[in-house]
Design an enzyme around this catalytic site. Structure first.
Site, PDB file in Angstrom:
ATOM      1  N   HIS A  55      39.656  38.635  45.530  1.00 22.21           N
ATOM      2  CA  HIS A  55      39.402  38.457  43.973  1.00 22.21           C
ATOM      3  C   HIS A  55      38.240  39.604  44.121  1.00 22.21           C
ATOM      4  O   HIS A  55      37.021  39.369  44.169  1.00 22.21           O
ATOM      5  CB  HIS A  55      38.971  37.154  43.252  1.00 22.21           C
ATOM      6  CG  HIS A  55      40.075  36.389  43.606  1.00 22.21           C
ATOM      7  ND1 HIS A  55      41.026  36.158  42.415  1.00 22.21           N
ATOM      8  CD2 HIS A  55      40.568  34.932  44.083  1.00 22.21           C
ATOM      9  CE1 HIS A  55      42.119  35.571  42.477  1.00 22.21           C
ATOM     10  NE2 HIS A  55      41.672  34.538  43.990  1.00 22.21           N
ATOM     11  N   LEU A  56      38.208  40.622  43.287  1.00 23.88           N
ATOM     12  CA  LEU A  56      37.990  41.888  43.770  1.00 23.88           C
ATOM     13  C   LEU A  56      36.600  41.893  42.528  1.00 23.88           C
ATOM     14  O   LEU A  56      36.199  42.367  41.943  1.00 23.88           O
ATOM     15  CB  LEU A  56      38.600  43.177  44.460  1.00 23.88           C
ATOM     16  CG  LEU A  56      39.063  43.318  45.179  1.00 23.88           C
ATOM     17  CD1 LEU A  56      39.185  44.516  45.665  1.00 23.88           C
ATOM     18  CD2 LEU A  56      37.625  43.402  46.577  1.00 23.88           C
ATOM     19  N   ARG A  57      36.791  41.730  41.445  1.00 21.33           N
ATOM     20  CA  ARG A  57      37.110  41.128  40.126  1.00 21.33           C
ATOM     21  C   ARG A  57      37.001  41.931  39.271  1.00 21.33           C
ATOM     22  O   ARG A  57      36.688  42.394  37.904  1.00 21.33           O
ATOM     23  CB  ARG A  57      35.612  40.234  39.821  1.00 21.33           C
ATOM     24  CG  ARG A  57      35.422  38.922  40.950  1.00 21.33           C
ATOM     25  CD  ARG A  57      35.942  38.387  39.836  1.00 21.33           C
ATOM     26  NE  ARG A  57      35.430  36.683  40.725  1.00 21.33           N
ATOM     27  CZ  ARG A  57      36.301  35.501  41.127  1.00 21.33           C
ATOM     28  NH1 ARG A  57      38.059  36.302  40.307  1.00 21.33           N
ATOM     29  NH2 ARG A  57      36.255  34.614  41.335  1.00 21.33           N
ATOM     30  N   ASN A  87      43.975  38.521  38.329  1.00 17.03           N
ATOM     31  CA  ASN A  87      43.437  37.996  37.239  1.00 17.03           C
ATOM     32  C   ASN A  87      41.485  38.531  36.991  1.00 17.03           C
ATOM     33  O   ASN A  87      41.158  38.245  36.780  1.00 17.03           O
ATOM     34  CB  ASN A  87      43.194  36.148  37.548  1.00 17.03           C
ATOM     35  CG  ASN A  87      42.101  36.574  38.946  1.00 17.03           C
ATOM     36  OD1 ASN A  87      42.363  37.183  40.174  1.00 17.03           O
ATOM     37  ND2 ASN A  87      41.219  34.982  38.761  1.00 17.03           N
ATOM     38  N   HIS A 174      50.649  30.100  43.344  1.00 17.44           N
ATOM     39  CA  HIS A 174      49.924  29.228  43.231  1.00 17.44           C
ATOM     40  C   HIS A 174      50.134  27.958  42.953  1.00 17.44           C
ATOM     41  O   HIS A 174      50.388  27.532  41.570  1.00 17.44           O
ATOM     42  CB  HIS A 174      48.136  29.657  41.460  1.00 17.44           C
ATOM     43  CG  HIS A 174      47.220  28.609  41.907  1.00 17.44           C
ATOM     44  ND1 HIS A 174      45.445  28.858  42.229  1.00 17.44           N
ATOM     45  CD2 HIS A 174      47.411  27.476  41.356  1.00 17.44           C
ATOM     46  CE1 HIS A 174      45.028  28.776  41.988  1.00 17.44           C
ATOM     47  NE2 HIS A 174      46.177  27.348  41.424  1.00 17.44           N
ATOM     48  N   ASN A 278      39.417  26.206  43.892  1.00 21.35           N
ATOM     49  CA  ASN A 278      40.007  25.389  43.856  1.00 21.35           C
ATOM     50  C   ASN A 278      41.558  26.260  44.659  1.00 21.35           C
ATOM     51  O   ASN A 278      41.414  27.265  44.790  1.00 21.35           O
ATOM     52  CB  ASN A 278      40.989  25.739  42.515  1.00 21.35           C
ATOM     53  CG  ASN A 278      42.214  25.598  41.774  1.00 21.35           C
ATOM     54  OD1 ASN A 278      42.843  24.577  42.367  1.00 21.35           O
ATOM     55  ND2 ASN A 278      42.814  25.850  40.593  1.00 21.35           N
ATOM     56  N   ASP A 305      41.181  34.210  50.008  1.00 18.28           N
ATOM     57  CA  ASP A 305      40.599  34.403  48.473  1.00 18.28           C
ATOM     58  C   ASP A 305      39.522  34.283  48.625  1.00 18.28           C
ATOM     59  O   ASP A 305      38.556  33.375  47.720  1.00 18.28           O
ATOM     60  CB  ASP A 305      41.334  32.244  48.637  1.00 18.28           C
ATOM     61  CG  ASP A 305      41.369  32.192  46.931  1.00 18.28           C
ATOM     62  OD1 ASP A 305      41.555  32.798  46.064  1.00 18.28           O
ATOM     63  OD2 ASP A 305      41.583  30.560  46.306  1.00 18.28           O
ATOM     64  N   HIS A 309      31.264  34.709  42.650  1.00 19.76           N
ATOM     65  CA  HIS A 309      30.814  33.861  41.400  1.00 19.76           C
ATOM     66  C   HIS A 309      29.194  34.873  40.985  1.00 19.76           C
ATOM     67  O   HIS A 309      28.973  34.191  42.260  1.00 19.76           O
ATOM     68  CB  HIS A 309      31.265  32.639  40.921  1.00 19.76           C
ATOM     69  CG  HIS A 309      32.520  32.695  41.474  1.00 19.76           C
ATOM     70  ND1 HIS A 309      33.421  32.630  39.411  1.00 19.76           N
ATOM     71  CD2 HIS A 309      33.422  31.484  41.527  1.00 19.76           C
ATOM     72  CE1 HIS A 309      34.558  32.198  39.386  1.00 19.76           C
ATOM     73  NE2 HIS A 309      34.746  31.638  41.357  1.00 19.76           N
TER      74      HIS A 309
END
Lengths: 430, 310
Positions: A55-57, A87, A174, A278, A305, A309
């Site tokens: 996740h590179l956001r 996402n 997922h 998760n 994963d 955050h």
């Protein structure tokens, strides 16, 4: 221009020199010479690592991570390619967004960024996104995932599996039955019962995996299962593979090392959301089953994963905290600790699970090749002999949510080469 | 004793008995016409309530005031918390004000653990999510001891929504520490899947347990639970797990009936049973104040109690 890497132990074997010319390995042998020399005596040479799940956001949560910061972290972790999950905000569900992410990766230059496309518009689970447009875009998307959310509708999942066959795509699921996990906070078991936290039962993962294996078999398509976390899931995947179905699976480093009792008792206190993730951390028996499955090939891939955050999203009460852990810069160390030092995998096995297999599943032609004449020079040099305390402040990721603070981990990535160009040298960005 | 009271598991047998004995002594003082003691003069107790719970808050408030502590009530409603302030910022604010003890009620399990990492004062858990409510267990044990004497070997049956009950978790831990034999009775849907690892017995059949009980503790069952299919209808729940008049009539004479409140009369307990002499429900409220006085007194290391009532 040529570079020679001197005395590296390729996949942990006998020391050899590696000659790189114009981004390609041109010779492997003894006493090779080049314009520049990198001393790799005592280091293990691995094919550049490939992450199927990062996740590179960016776009949307640049406070947590950007393509620039995330790919720096990837290079420092020994990765030469990462799959950027969909996402983001906006969701990567159009050719425009996946091309934007792809171009940001090119501009950053620390590793290749291969965008993952969303399966459904806005990850809503209601309508298919334009999968073909993403596949045909400059980003050449082959992996599609609503990761973070499950494609829970059986008909939609069937259609997605069928549809991506047209461009050799794969759906990365997922696996989380949403009704069984409403409000879920941690693994459902003895610890959740004592702590009064809503349980995330193993069956919610296993039921979806079983259904999806059957669907993939029925329509003759490829299924990839994200972050497998339970012993029961391993059994189902083993069964599906025994049927010859085209099912692959990944496990995260944290699920290979950490267990749910850390939520109750850890060096950083009870209910510390640094362990909130998760799928959730499971039990010791699950960890043992996952390690065994990774060793015997039932699980094909280690995927990080990596889920950054900001501090304020973790410095809260458990229920309000965000789910996820960063992992790019500790993945190889954790795999060494959980798999190599336990004798379950040798370095050739690590190369298969962290480079060859993820590149194959993601259809990344330029990655996941053995270190041999003719291969693109994507190489990671790793010192497996050292051990150090984890220092979250030392990471290149913008976020600090590592679950390994207070532990020591083995190993250090010394250098990473992307098509012959060093992205990391002496453990620092080149 | 530990610095905080967050879980009933924080209490050794000696700790728990010390609290109960201290509460006994304080109860004698409470019988005097002047109820106030000077022991916590100059100390500050903050009641930090993120959930509405007037009963528990005024119980802690009365306890702290009877010990002469300064009490600050911090209710999350209408405060900076409802404007998005984090628990950590609230904690740092209280810390800056110099709270000696923080009594916290919060809807999230584990919030008191997190708070304890951010403040220097003692943290008292006044109920966190579906986790624990240790002072309720202490006041329940205090109430049982007053009615029945020692809890060693006493058979306590706890009936109701165990899965979502912080009262049940704390009671199971404390009562097992004190040597009582606890049996949980509930429909299987309202028990944690891991309940077999708890230090108690489990039954799905209330009628079979009633003849084997010295104490029957009924828990509140929220009507909304049936919307999530935990049980089919209120009527069916009440028929299978409610303490109605007929069931209460079969209890042995000395058996007491408890309820932590607030009750659903007619649901888990019939009005006649709640108001009967075997019911301790009103005593539990009164005992709550003395038990919480004992907890604050022992955690804050108040001045000597002795002599004043002799």
């Amino acid at each position: 221009m040529s570079i020679v890497i001197k005395g590296a132990r390729i996949l942990g074997g006998e020391p050899a020199d590696i000659l790189i010319e114009d981004g390609v390995v041109t010779a492997v042998g003894q006493d090779l010479t080049g314009d520049e020399t990198v001393d790799a005596r005592g280091l293990i040479a691995l094919p550049g690592l490939v992450d199927l799940h990062t996740h590179l956001r960016e776009p949307g949560r640049e406070d947590a991570e950007t393509v620039e910061s995330g790919t720096r972290a990837a290079a420092l972790g020994g990765y030469t390619a990462v799959h950027a999950m969909a996402n983001t905000s906006p969701v990567a569900d159009t050719a425009g967004v996946v091309e934007q992410v792809w171009r940001l990766g090119l501009a950053a230059g620390h590793c290749d960024v291969q965008p993952v496309g969303a399966v459904t518009e806005g990850l809503s689970g209601e309508r298919l996104a334009e999968l073909g447009a993403m596949a045909d875009s400059a980003a050449r998307v082959r992996v599609f995932s609503d990761d973070g959310k499950c494609v829970s509708d059986a008909v939609l999942m069937r259609r997605a599996l069928e549809y991506v066959k047209a461009f050799d795509g794969v759906v990365a699921q997922h696996a989380q039955e949403p009704r069984l996990t409403a409000g879920a906070q941690m693994n459902e078991g003895a610890v959740s019962g004592r702590l009064g936290l809503t349980g995330w039962p193993a069956v919610a993962e296993e039921a979806i995996i079983a259904r999806d294996c059957l669907l993939a078999a029925h329509v003759g398509s490829r299924l990839h299962v994200c972050h497998v976390s339970t012993a029961g899931s391993v059994e189902i995947i083993r069964w599906a593979k025994s049927k010859g179905w085209d099912v692959t699976a990944e496990v995260t480093p944290h699920h290979l090392l950490l267990t749910d009792d850390l939520v109750e008792d850890s060096p950083v206190g009870a209910y510390n959301p640094i362990y909130k993730v998760n799928p959730p951390l499971r039990t010791r028996a699950d960890v043992e089953a996952l390690r065994e499955a990774l060793a015997d090939g039932t699980i094909d891939v280690v995927a990080t994963d990596h889920a950054p955050h900001p501090v304020e999203d973790k410095e809260t009460e458990w229920g309000a905290a965000a789910m996820g852990m960063i992992g790019l810069e500790t993945a190889l160390a954790v795999v060494q600790e959980a798999m190599v030092e336990t004798g379950l995998l040798d370095w050739a096995g690590v190369a298969e699970r962290m480079s060859y297999a993820p590149a194959r599943i993601g259809r990344l032609a330029g990655h996941g090749h053995p270190i041999a004449a003719g291969s693109p020079a994507n190489i990671t040099l790793y010192d497996a002999s050292v051990r150090a305390e984890v220092d979250p402040g030392s990471y290149a990721s913008k976020s600090r949510n590592t679950p390994y603070e207070g532990r020591s981990l083995p190993g250090r990535v010394v250098a990473t080469f992307l098509r012959g160009r060093p992205t990391v040298l002496d453990g620092k960005l080149a | 004793m530990k610095r905080h009271l967050i879980s009933a598991a924080d209490l050794s047998r000696d700790d728990a008995l010390l609290i109960l004995d201290t509460a006994d002594e304080l109860a004698r003082i409470s019988d005097r016409s002047i109820k106030k003691l000077p022991t916590l003069r100059g100390r500050t107790v903050v009641n930090l309530f993120f959930e509405d719970s007037t009963r528990t808050r005024i119980s802690f408030e009365a306890a702290a005031k009877r010990l002469s502590a300064d009490v600050i009530n911090f209710s999350a409603k209408g405060s900076s918390v409802s404007k998005g302030e984090s628990l950590k910022d609230t904690a740092l604010t209280l810390e800056a004000m110099g709270a000696d003890a923080v009594v916290i009620r919060h809807g999230a399990s584990g919030a008191p653990h997190r708070l304890a990492g951010w403040v220097r004062g003692s943290v008292v858990n006044a109920g966190d999510g579906t986790h624990e409510h240790p002072t309720q267990a202490l006041l329940d044990a205090f109430t049982m001891r007053r009615r029945l004497g020692s809890l060693e070997g006493r058979r306590v049956t706890i009936v109701g929504d165990i899965l979502h009950s912080r009262v049940a978790r704390s009671n199971v831990l404390l009562l097992s520490t004190l040597g009582a034999e606890v049996t949980l009775v509930a429909p299987p849907t309202l028990l944690p899947v891991s309940v077999g690892s708890w230090p108690c017995e489990v039954s799905y059949d209330l009628d079979s347990m009633l003849p084997k009980s010295d104490v029957v503790m009924m828990l509140r069952v929220q009507r909304e639970r049936m919307n999530a299919a935990f049980f089919p209808t209120e009527r069916e729940y009440s028929r299978r797990y409610g303490l109605d008049r007929d069931r209460a009539a079969k209890l042995d004479d000395g058996v007491i009936v408890m309820h932590p409140g607030p009750m659903n009369r007619g649901m888990e307990i019939a009005a006649e049973v709640a108001d009967s002499p075997r019911s301790t429900i009103v005593e539990q409220v009164a005992n709550g104040v003395t038990t919480r006085m004992a907890v604050l007194y022992l955690l804050l290391g108040g001045a000597d109690l002795g002599g004043e009532d002799q």
